[in-house]
Scaffold this motif. Structure first.
Motif, PDB file in Angstrom:
ATOM      1  N   PHE A  80      53.268   1.635  16.294  1.00  0.00           N
ATOM      2  CA  PHE A  80      53.942   1.215  15.057  1.00  0.00           C
ATOM      3  C   PHE A  80      53.327   1.899  13.843  1.00  0.00           C
ATOM      4  CE2 PHE A  80      53.952  -1.429  11.273  1.00  0.00           C
ATOM      5  CZ  PHE A  80      55.307  -1.453  11.020  1.00  0.00           C
ATOM      6  N   SER A  81      51.990   1.964  13.802  1.00  0.00           N
ATOM      7  CA  SER A  81      51.314   2.595  12.667  1.00  0.00           C
ATOM      8  C   SER A  81      51.683   4.068  12.564  1.00  0.00           C
ATOM      9  CB  SER A  81      49.795   2.445  12.810  1.00  0.00           C
ATOM     10  OG  SER A  81      49.421   1.086  12.841  1.00  0.00           O
ATOM     11  N   SER A 137      59.794  -3.769   1.856  1.00  0.00           N
ATOM     12  CA  SER A 137      60.960  -3.238   1.157  1.00  0.00           C
ATOM     13  C   SER A 137      60.925  -1.709   1.115  1.00  0.00           C
ATOM     14  CB  SER A 137      60.999  -3.788  -0.274  1.00  0.00           C
ATOM     15  OG  SER A 137      59.884  -3.310  -1.023  1.00  0.00           O
ATOM     16  N   LEU A 138      59.728  -1.128   1.383  1.00  0.00           N
ATOM     17  CA  LEU A 138      59.603   0.325   1.426  1.00  0.00           C
ATOM     18  C   LEU A 138      59.911   0.881   2.802  1.00  0.00           C
ATOM     19  CD1 LEU A 138      56.292   0.774  -0.596  1.00  0.00           C
ATOM     20  CD2 LEU A 138      58.647   0.925  -1.440  1.00  0.00           C
ATOM     21  N   TYR A 139      59.956  -0.012   3.802  1.00  0.00           N
ATOM     22  CA  TYR A 139      60.210   0.443   5.169  1.00  0.00           C
ATOM     23  C   TYR A 139      61.678   0.802   5.304  1.00  0.00           C
ATOM     24  CZ  TYR A 139      59.706   0.838  10.184  1.00  0.00           C
ATOM     25  OH  TYR A 139      59.674   1.325  11.461  1.00  0.00           O
ATOM     26  N   GLY A 140      61.962   1.928   5.896  1.00  0.00           N
ATOM     27  CA  GLY A 140      63.291   2.509   5.823  1.00  0.00           C
ATOM     28  C   GLY A 140      64.387   1.847   6.620  1.00  0.00           C
ATOM     29  N   GLY A 141      64.105   0.849   7.463  1.00  0.00           N
ATOM     30  CA  GLY A 141      65.127   0.289   8.338  1.00  0.00           C
ATOM     31  C   GLY A 141      66.101  -0.605   7.607  1.00  0.00           C
ATOM     32  N   VAL A 142      67.360  -0.595   8.015  1.00  0.00           N
ATOM     33  CA  VAL A 142      68.355  -1.499   7.440  1.00  0.00           C
ATOM     34  C   VAL A 142      68.620  -2.650   8.399  1.00  0.00           C
ATOM     35  CG1 VAL A 142      69.441   0.286   6.037  1.00  0.00           C
ATOM     36  CG2 VAL A 142      70.216  -0.046   8.378  1.00  0.00           C
ATOM     37  N   ASP A 143      68.334  -2.464   9.668  1.00  0.00           N
ATOM     38  CA  ASP A 143      68.480  -3.540  10.636  1.00  0.00           C
ATOM     39  C   ASP A 143      67.348  -4.553  10.440  1.00  0.00           C
ATOM     40  OD1 ASP A 143      67.536  -4.482  13.630  1.00  0.00           O
ATOM     41  OD2 ASP A 143      69.705  -4.460  13.381  1.00  0.00           O
ATOM     42  N   MET A 144      67.686  -5.864  10.498  1.00  0.00           N
ATOM     43  CA  MET A 144      66.693  -6.900  10.239  1.00  0.00           C
ATOM     44  C   MET A 144      65.516  -6.822  11.211  1.00  0.00           C
ATOM     45  SD  MET A 144      65.546  -9.311   8.442  1.00  0.00           S
ATOM     46  CE  MET A 144      66.922  -9.576   7.340  1.00  0.00           C
ATOM     47  N   VAL A 145      65.804  -6.534  12.480  1.00  0.00           N
ATOM     48  CA  VAL A 145      64.712  -6.444  13.454  1.00  0.00           C
ATOM     49  C   VAL A 145      63.773  -5.300  13.095  1.00  0.00           C
ATOM     50  CG1 VAL A 145      64.135  -6.076  15.874  1.00  0.00           C
ATOM     51  CG2 VAL A 145      66.132  -7.451  15.271  1.00  0.00           C
ATOM     52  N   ALA A 146      64.344  -4.161  12.696  1.00  0.00           N
ATOM     53  CA  ALA A 146      63.503  -3.032  12.304  1.00  0.00           C
ATOM     54  C   ALA A 146      62.720  -3.359  11.037  1.00  0.00           C
ATOM     55  CB  ALA A 146      64.363  -1.789  12.091  1.00  0.00           C
ATOM     56  N   LEU A 147      63.366  -4.051  10.088  1.00  0.00           N
ATOM     57  CA  LEU A 147      62.702  -4.414   8.843  1.00  0.00           C
ATOM     58  C   LEU A 147      61.529  -5.348   9.091  1.00  0.00           C
ATOM     59  CD1 LEU A 147      62.878  -4.083   5.762  1.00  0.00           C
ATOM     60  CD2 LEU A 147      64.276  -6.148   5.705  1.00  0.00           C
ATOM     61  N   MET A 148      61.694  -6.247  10.084  1.00  0.00           N
ATOM     62  CA  MET A 148      60.649  -7.211  10.405  1.00  0.00           C
ATOM     63  C   MET A 148      59.681  -6.692  11.467  1.00  0.00           C
ATOM     64  SD  MET A 148      60.718  -9.990   8.693  1.00  0.00           S
ATOM     65  CE  MET A 148      59.852 -11.129   9.763  1.00  0.00           C
ATOM     66  N   SER A 149      59.821  -5.429  11.845  1.00  0.00           N
ATOM     67  CA  SER A 149      59.054  -4.925  12.982  1.00  0.00           C
ATOM     68  C   SER A 149      57.539  -5.076  12.866  1.00  0.00           C
ATOM     69  CB  SER A 149      59.407  -3.459  13.251  1.00  0.00           C
ATOM     70  OG  SER A 149      59.223  -2.672  12.099  1.00  0.00           O
ATOM     71  N   PRO A 150      56.913  -4.968  11.685  1.00  0.00           N
ATOM     72  CA  PRO A 150      55.460  -5.169  11.665  1.00  0.00           C
ATOM     73  C   PRO A 150      55.050  -6.534  12.192  1.00  0.00           C
ATOM     74  CG  PRO A 150      56.220  -4.193   9.612  1.00  0.00           C
ATOM     75  CD  PRO A 150      57.437  -4.601  10.365  1.00  0.00           C
ATOM     76  N   LEU A 151      55.698  -7.587  11.710  1.00  0.00           N
ATOM     77  CA  LEU A 151      55.360  -8.929  12.159  1.00  0.00           C
ATOM     78  C   LEU A 151      55.765  -9.150  13.613  1.00  0.00           C
ATOM     79  CD1 LEU A 151      56.325 -11.109   9.058  1.00  0.00           C
ATOM     80  CD2 LEU A 151      54.055 -10.390   9.789  1.00  0.00           C
ATOM     81  N   PHE A 185      62.091  -1.105  18.550  1.00  0.00           N
ATOM     82  CA  PHE A 185      63.094  -1.252  17.497  1.00  0.00           C
ATOM     83  C   PHE A 185      62.780  -0.394  16.280  1.00  0.00           C
ATOM     84  CE2 PHE A 185      64.058  -5.008  19.988  1.00  0.00           C
ATOM     85  CZ  PHE A 185      65.441  -5.108  19.868  1.00  0.00           C
ATOM     86  N   SER A 186      61.515   0.021  16.156  1.00  0.00           N
ATOM     87  CA  SER A 186      61.130   0.877  15.033  1.00  0.00           C
ATOM     88  C   SER A 186      61.276   2.361  15.367  1.00  0.00           C
ATOM     89  CB  SER A 186      59.663   0.603  14.650  1.00  0.00           C
ATOM     90  OG  SER A 186      59.465  -0.745  14.331  1.00  0.00           O
ATOM     91  N   ILE A 187      61.583   2.660  16.635  1.00  0.00           N
ATOM     92  CA  ILE A 187      61.571   4.055  17.073  1.00  0.00           C
ATOM     93  C   ILE A 187      62.947   4.544  17.495  1.00  0.00           C
ATOM     94  CG2 ILE A 187      60.547   5.662  18.739  1.00  0.00           C
ATOM     95  CD1 ILE A 187      58.189   3.741  18.964  1.00  0.00           C
ATOM     96  N   VAL A 188      63.699   3.708  18.230  1.00  0.00           N
ATOM     97  CA  VAL A 188      65.000   4.122  18.769  1.00  0.00           C
ATOM     98  C   VAL A 188      66.097   3.219  18.216  1.00  0.00           C
ATOM     99  CG1 VAL A 188      63.941   5.009  20.883  1.00  0.00           C
ATOM    100  CG2 VAL A 188      64.714   2.632  20.801  1.00  0.00           C
ATOM    101  N   PRO A 189      67.362   3.599  18.375  1.00  0.00           N
ATOM    102  CA  PRO A 189      68.469   2.753  17.912  1.00  0.00           C
ATOM    103  C   PRO A 189      68.414   1.360  18.544  1.00  0.00           C
ATOM    104  CG  PRO A 189      69.272   4.940  18.425  1.00  0.00           C
ATOM    105  CD  PRO A 189      67.846   4.890  18.895  1.00  0.00           C
ATOM    106  N   PRO A 190      68.898   0.331  17.823  1.00  0.00           N
ATOM    107  CA  PRO A 190      68.827  -1.051  18.318  1.00  0.00           C
ATOM    108  C   PRO A 190      69.391  -1.246  19.722  1.00  0.00           C
ATOM    109  CG  PRO A 190      69.491  -1.043  16.031  1.00  0.00           C
ATOM    110  CD  PRO A 190      69.466   0.394  16.463  1.00  0.00           C
TER     111      PRO A 190
END
Length: 391
Positions: A192-193, A261-275, A343-348
């Motif tokens: 992820f990092s 908010s700086l993370y580029g994903g528009v999908d909620m799962v991708a946006l929440m991916s760190p947690l 979810f942070s690397i490939v399409p949902p």
């Protein structure tokens, strides 16, 4: 992930050095303990049949220190250290504090409350020195980023850190289990990092979690050849608590410092991916911890009391061998952790497919004894090490 600002070679070198130093030092530590008679005697709640050294965590800490020292010398990784960020200094001092507590506990067996106080102090050191949760994302409405004040930041960081320390400590019941789960969880956070480093063009905030995770993967890989069944040395509470603290440090740095908010994903799962990645990486240990506390309290027992009803004990009762129990747990943690990071690397759609397939494979592997009709058959004694863990 070979984009600008992603120091793959340097992080790989940090990982390899951590693994090599840990591997070599583990053998030296074991030899010293055996020669000096510092070998843990069999306790009533233990199931292993031979006295075994249990200070492997000292070798792991040595490997970690060596890896961080190397990282600080590499120009590509200097953005993860002072004066750019105090986080690595905070990790080193807090790790030293938790290792000191672990060494005393492994040699003299501290009470649960004293050990808990030591864990809180180590977590507090990490927060005070500059590694703590400062941002918290709430996925409500359009999404809100809450900025924590100093008191809130310290309390939340201490809570998360102590929780993860004890989660790994609780699951440290079979040879190679805690080290393997720590390696898998660390690898998920590392991936992820690296994704954040790629997507944000080498963001400074992603350097510390990447360095911590790389070193964590390395020290876990380094001790596994000594610690996998049949184990020649246990990591002890020193090693288990160190893994938990480093997971908390990497998690805090990755999730509590990056503005989502700086993370580029528009999908909620991708946006929440760190947690999600952090939660997924430690899902099994935390589940085991919470389950154990609820179980003991509901039966009128102390939450600190040791028992043989952990997840790994239940898999053994199901009919799995020692090694297969560990491998099954590896599969579950890998499925959840790498499923989340995908979810942070490939399409949902691809991430969902990968996660479902991985979970199904883990489920099928869990049920193998049922298909083979092994329930109820006697198995050879396994090395099951029970500790008294503060919740």
């Amino acid at each position: 992930m070979a984009g600008t600002g992603v120091p793959l070679r340097e992080l790989g070198l940090v990982l390899l050095v951590a693994a090599a130093i840990t591997y070599l030092c583990t053998g030296a530590v074991r030899s010293l303990l055996v020669r000096t008679g510092r070998v843990a005697e069999i306790r009533q709640r233990d199931a292993h049949s031979q006295p075994t050294p249990q200070l492997g965590g000292v070798a792991m800490f040595t490997g970690f220190i060596a890896a961080i020292f190397l990282a600080q010398q590499l120009p590509a990784l200097t953005r993860g250290f002072m004066p750019v960020t105090p986080e690595m200094t905070a990790v080193l001092w807090s790790a030293a504090a938790i290792v000191l507590v672990g060494i005393i506990d492994d040699l003299y067996e501290l009470s649960a409350m004293v050990k808990l106080v030591g864990q809180v102090v180590a977590a507090g050191v990490m927060s005070v020195l500059g590694l703590s949760w400062t941002l918290f994302f709430v996925p409500a409405g359009d999404g809100t980023t809450i900025v924590l004040d100093q008191v809130q930041s310290t309390l939340f960081t201490v809570f998360i850190t102590v929780l993860l320390i004890n989660a790994i400590n609780f699951v440290d019941g079979l040879d190679g289990l805690a080290a393997g789960l720590g390696m898998i969880a660390g690898a998920a956070i590392l991936i992820f990092s690296l994704t954040v480093l790629h997507d944000q063009g080498g963001a400074v905030s992603a350097y510390p979690p990447a360095i911590i995770a790389a070193a964590l993967v390395g020290i876990c890989a380094g001790i596994l050849p000594h610690n996998f069944e049949p184990s020649r040395i246990f990591m002890g509470d020193t090693g288990a608590m160190l893994i938990g603290l480093l997971l908390a440090a990497a998690s805090t740095s990755a999730s509590g410092k990056i503005n989502m908010s700086l993370y580029g994903g528009v999908d909620m799962v991708a946006l929440m991916s760190p947690l999600i990645v952090v939660a997924a990486a430690v899902f099994v240990p935390v589940l085991d911890l919470v389950w154990a506390v609820v179980r003991r309290v509901s039966h009128g027992k102390s939450p600190f009391a040791a028992d043989k009803l952990h997840i790994h004990h239940r898999l053994l009762s199901l009919g799995h061998t020692h090694r297969r129990t560990v491998l099954v747990l590896y599969m579950w943690v890998s499925a959840v952790a790498f499923g989340a990071v995908s979810f942070s690397i490939v399409p949902p759609a691809a991430a969902v497919t990968f996660t479902i397939v991985a979970l199904v494979l883990a489920f099928v592997a869990t049920l193998i004894p049922l298909r083979q009709g092994k329930i109820g058959r006697k198995r050879r004694p396994t090395t099951v090490v029970e500790h008294v863990h503060p919740a």
